[in-house]
Write an enzyme that holds these catalytic residues in place. Structure first.
Site, short mmCIF file in Angstrom:
data_model
loop_
_atom_site.label_atom_id
_atom_site.label_comp_id
_atom_site.label_asym_id
_atom_site.label_seq_id
_atom_site.Cartn_x
_atom_site.Cartn_y
_atom_site.Cartn_z
N CYS A 30 0.83 -1.21 0.00
CA CYS A 30 0.00 0.00 0.00
C CYS A 30 0.87 1.27 0.00
O CYS A 30 1.43 1.62 1.04
CB CYS A 30 -0.90 -0.06 1.24
SG CYS A 30 -1.69 1.48 1.69
N CYS A 59 0.11 3.86 2.65
CA CYS A 59 0.53 3.40 3.98
C CYS A 59 2.00 3.74 4.21
O CYS A 59 2.38 4.21 5.29
CB CYS A 59 0.34 1.89 4.11
SG CYS A 59 -1.37 1.33 3.92
#
Length: 109
Positions: free
Chosen positions: A34, A37
């Site tokens: 991600c 993230c």
């Protein structure tokens, strides 16, 4: 494991590290794949440092910890949840700048 003031938690230690914590805990539900993230890494490290003594900051890898991820119905990464006295009191989805994250945390600290 603690990286830049942010503790990695797992299904196995989530209760001890988050539910039973004395301080409010900001949990980032994250994944290695991600990009947003990864963007939040330095932001979370800064928040952990600035709010030390008032807030714990932890990360939970959703791919490695499906039980906790499913228990809190986390579908998008990153998802942030604030736990206080063992209960989730705030949930936020998506990357955000440190200033905005701190504003959103102000009323739950």
């Amino acid at each position: 494991m603690v990286i830049n003031g942010v503790t990695e938690v797992s299904d196995a230690d989530f209760a001890a590290e988050v539910i039973e914590a004395e301080l409010p805990v900001l949990v980032e539900f994250t994944a290695d794949w991600c990009p947003p993230c990864r963007q939040m890494g330095p932001v979370l490290a800064a928040v952990a440092e600035e709010e030390a003594g008032r807030l714990r900051v932890v990360q939970l890898n959703v791919d490695k910890n499906p039980d906790t991820t499913n228990a809190y119905k986390v579908l998008s990464m990153p998802t942030f949840m604030v736990f206080r006295n063992g209960e989730p009191v705030r949930s936020m989805v998506g990357a955000r700048p440190k200033r905005k994250l701190l504003e959103e945390l102000a009323d739950v600290l």
